[in-house]
Design a protein around this motif. Structure first.
Motif, mmCIF file in Angstrom:
data_model
loop_
_atom_site.group_PDB
_atom_site.id
_atom_site.type_symbol
_atom_site.label_atom_id
_atom_site.label_comp_id
_atom_site.label_asym_id
_atom_site.label_seq_id
_atom_site.Cartn_x
_atom_site.Cartn_y
_atom_site.Cartn_z
ATOM 1 N N ARG A 192 0.840 -1.206 0.000
ATOM 2 C CA ARG A 192 0.000 0.000 0.000
ATOM 3 C C ARG A 192 0.872 1.250 0.000
ATOM 4 O O ARG A 192 0.608 2.191 -0.742
ATOM 5 C CB ARG A 192 -0.936 -0.017 1.215
ATOM 6 N N GLU A 193 1.936 1.269 0.815
ATOM 7 C CA GLU A 193 2.829 2.430 0.860
ATOM 8 C C GLU A 193 3.497 2.665 -0.495
ATOM 9 O O GLU A 193 3.580 3.806 -0.968
ATOM 10 C CB GLU A 193 3.904 2.244 1.935
ATOM 11 N N VAL A 194 3.954 1.605 -1.110
ATOM 12 C CA VAL A 194 4.613 1.731 -2.416
ATOM 13 C C VAL A 194 3.608 2.215 -3.459
ATOM 14 O O VAL A 194 3.884 3.158 -4.215
ATOM 15 C CB VAL A 194 5.262 0.401 -2.850
ATOM 16 N N GLY A 230 2.025 10.495 -9.747
ATOM 17 C CA GLY A 230 1.326 10.521 -11.028
ATOM 18 C C GLY A 230 1.225 9.182 -11.719
ATOM 19 O O GLY A 230 0.700 9.092 -12.829
ATOM 20 N N GLY A 231 1.713 8.121 -11.083
ATOM 21 C CA GLY A 231 1.642 6.790 -11.674
ATOM 22 C C GLY A 231 0.323 6.108 -11.352
ATOM 23 O O GLY A 231 -0.491 6.625 -10.585
ATOM 24 N N THR A 232 0.112 4.968 -11.961
ATOM 25 C CA THR A 232 -1.081 4.170 -11.670
ATOM 26 C C THR A 232 -0.646 2.732 -11.426
ATOM 27 O O THR A 232 -0.087 2.083 -12.318
ATOM 28 C CB THR A 232 -2.097 4.195 -12.838
ATOM 29 N N ILE A 233 -0.871 2.289 -10.195
ATOM 30 C CA ILE A 233 -0.557 0.916 -9.819
ATOM 31 C C ILE A 233 -1.288 0.627 -8.521
ATOM 32 O O ILE A 233 -1.523 1.535 -7.719
ATOM 33 C CB ILE A 233 0.972 0.699 -9.672
ATOM 34 N N SER A 234 -1.661 -0.604 -8.319
ATOM 35 C CA SER A 234 -2.353 -0.964 -7.078
ATOM 36 C C SER A 234 -1.442 -1.795 -6.186
ATOM 37 O O SER A 234 -0.488 -2.432 -6.655
ATOM 38 C CB SER A 234 -3.621 -1.766 -7.392
ATOM 39 N N ALA A 235 -1.763 -1.806 -4.906
ATOM 40 C CA ALA A 235 -1.008 -2.618 -3.947
ATOM 41 C C ALA A 235 -1.105 -4.090 -4.319
ATOM 42 O O ALA A 235 -0.111 -4.828 -4.242
ATOM 43 C CB ALA A 235 -1.534 -2.378 -2.530
ATOM 44 N N SER A 236 -2.285 -4.524 -4.745
ATOM 45 C CA SER A 236 -2.444 -5.941 -5.082
ATOM 46 C C SER A 236 -1.618 -6.317 -6.318
ATOM 47 O O SER A 236 -1.074 -7.417 -6.393
ATOM 48 C CB SER A 236 -3.919 -6.303 -5.277
ATOM 49 N N TYR A 237 -1.490 -5.394 -7.268
ATOM 50 C CA TYR A 237 -0.687 -5.683 -8.452
ATOM 51 C C TYR A 237 0.801 -5.791 -8.078
ATOM 52 O O TYR A 237 1.513 -6.659 -8.573
ATOM 53 C CB TYR A 237 -0.899 -4.618 -9.529
ATOM 54 N N ILE A 238 1.241 -4.918 -7.176
ATOM 55 C CA ILE A 238 2.629 -4.998 -6.714
ATOM 56 C C ILE A 238 2.856 -6.349 -6.030
ATOM 57 O O ILE A 238 3.875 -7.007 -6.257
ATOM 58 C CB ILE A 238 2.971 -3.825 -5.769
ATOM 59 N N TRP A 239 1.906 -6.773 -5.200
ATOM 60 C CA TRP A 239 2.010 -8.082 -4.545
ATOM 61 C C TRP A 239 2.096 -9.192 -5.592
ATOM 62 O O TRP A 239 2.914 -10.108 -5.475
ATOM 63 C CB TRP A 239 0.802 -8.321 -3.631
ATOM 64 N N GLN A 240 1.251 -9.104 -6.633
ATOM 65 C CA GLN A 240 1.268 -10.118 -7.690
ATOM 66 C C GLN A 240 2.619 -10.170 -8.400
ATOM 67 O O GLN A 240 3.122 -11.256 -8.709
ATOM 68 C CB GLN A 240 0.148 -9.854 -8.697
ATOM 69 N N LYS A 280 1.939 -12.467 -11.350
ATOM 70 C CA LYS A 280 2.013 -11.736 -12.628
ATOM 71 C C LYS A 280 3.493 -11.526 -12.920
ATOM 72 O O LYS A 280 4.292 -11.272 -12.024
ATOM 73 C CB LYS A 280 1.311 -10.375 -12.536
ATOM 74 N N ASP A 281 3.847 -11.631 -14.200
ATOM 75 C CA ASP A 281 5.266 -11.462 -14.531
ATOM 76 C C ASP A 281 5.513 -10.724 -15.835
ATOM 77 O O ASP A 281 6.597 -10.792 -16.401
ATOM 78 C CB ASP A 281 5.963 -12.823 -14.570
ATOM 79 N N ASN A 282 4.513 -9.983 -16.309
ATOM 80 C CA ASN A 282 4.678 -9.252 -17.558
ATOM 81 C C ASN A 282 4.127 -7.833 -17.420
ATOM 82 O O ASN A 282 3.176 -7.470 -18.097
ATOM 83 C CB ASN A 282 3.987 -10.016 -18.700
ATOM 84 N N PRO A 283 4.749 -7.022 -16.552
ATOM 85 C CA PRO A 283 4.234 -5.665 -16.352
ATOM 86 C C PRO A 283 4.568 -4.769 -17.536
ATOM 87 O O PRO A 283 5.443 -5.089 -18.350
ATOM 88 C CB PRO A 283 4.982 -5.202 -15.109
ATOM 89 N N THR A 284 3.891 -3.647 -17.578
ATOM 90 C CA THR A 284 4.207 -2.665 -18.613
ATOM 91 C C THR A 284 5.499 -1.952 -18.247
ATOM 92 O O THR A 284 5.926 -1.950 -17.087
ATOM 93 C CB THR A 284 3.084 -1.613 -18.737
ATOM 94 N N MET A 285 6.097 -1.332 -19.218
ATOM 95 C CA MET A 285 7.308 -0.549 -18.965
ATOM 96 C C MET A 285 6.986 0.584 -17.992
ATOM 97 O O MET A 285 7.816 0.946 -17.157
ATOM 98 C CB MET A 285 7.863 -0.016 -20.292
ATOM 99 N N ARG A 286 5.790 1.111 -18.083
ATOM 100 C CA ARG A 286 5.362 2.181 -17.181
ATOM 101 C C ARG A 286 5.397 1.713 -15.724
ATOM 102 O O ARG A 286 5.846 2.431 -14.836
ATOM 103 C CB ARG A 286 3.962 2.658 -17.581
ATOM 104 N N LEU A 339 8.181 1.498 -10.413
ATOM 105 C CA LEU A 339 8.835 0.753 -9.331
ATOM 106 C C LEU A 339 10.303 1.168 -9.204
ATOM 107 O O LEU A 339 10.806 1.364 -8.089
ATOM 108 C CB LEU A 339 8.717 -0.754 -9.560
ATOM 109 N N ALA A 340 10.981 1.298 -10.322
ATOM 110 C CA ALA A 340 12.378 1.710 -10.310
ATOM 111 C C ALA A 340 12.517 3.098 -9.682
ATOM 112 O O ALA A 340 13.401 3.318 -8.851
ATOM 113 C CB ALA A 340 12.951 1.699 -11.724
ATOM 114 N N ASP A 341 11.629 4.024 -10.059
ATOM 115 C CA ASP A 341 11.672 5.370 -9.484
ATOM 116 C C ASP A 341 11.440 5.319 -7.981
ATOM 117 O O ASP A 341 12.134 5.984 -7.217
ATOM 118 C CB ASP A 341 10.619 6.270 -10.134
#
Length: 166
Positions: A36-38, A46-56, A62-68, A73-75
């Protein structure tokens, strides 16, 4: 020596890399960031991502995220997105993360600061001393286990022979 490959020599998976980031990039004495913090920090930038997607992603569901998503995550973790994509860069960053974890421990940090500026020969001497101390402590632990085993074995024999005397 830290490597970006597992014991079988295969490159780390995306999940393993994300897991390492969570475990490595945090302040001393503080817990890992929550999903949730991440997610909240990424959304605040300004990004779009959910806590559950990060967990996945972290667990390999999940193993094929978008470059965005990789960029976000890198930032957040303050690394190059190449960590996720380029094996040479990934190995380099992985080594830096290993160093970060080691330095995060205050005793190690103090020792590292004191070793700064030593010649390569001096650093090798310090490294050798540390290795010898590791071996000495392993030997002490092994001897203690052997002693405990001997005491238990002697106690078992004494107990059985005493029982026959009653």
């Amino acid at each position: 020596m830290a490597h970006n490959d597992d014991e079988q020599g295969r490159p780390k998976t995306l999940a393993e890399k994300i897991d390492k980031l969570f475990k490595s990039i945090r302040r001393s004495g503080e817990p890992e960031a929550t999903y949730r913090e991440v997610a909240n920090a990424i959304v605040a930038r300004g990004g779009t991502i959910s806590a559950s997607y990060i967990w996945q992603l972290r667990t390999g569901v999940k193993d094929n995220p978008t470059m965005r998503h990789l960029q976000a995550l890198a930032d957040y973790f303050g690394i190059s997105p190449a960590y996720f994509l380029d094996e040479d860069k990934s190995k380099e960053i992985d080594s830096q993360l290993d160093h970060l974890v080691a330095v995060r421990d205050s005793g190690v940090r103090t020792m590292a600061l004191r070793a700064a500026g030593l010649s390569p020969a001096g650093l090798q001497i310090v490294n050798d001393l540390i290795e010898r101390e590791h071996q000495r402590e392993r030997d002490l632990i092994e001897r203690e286990h052997e002693r405990e085993h001997d005491i238990q074995a002697a106690g078992g024999e004494t107990g059985s022979s005493s029982a026959g005397q009653d």
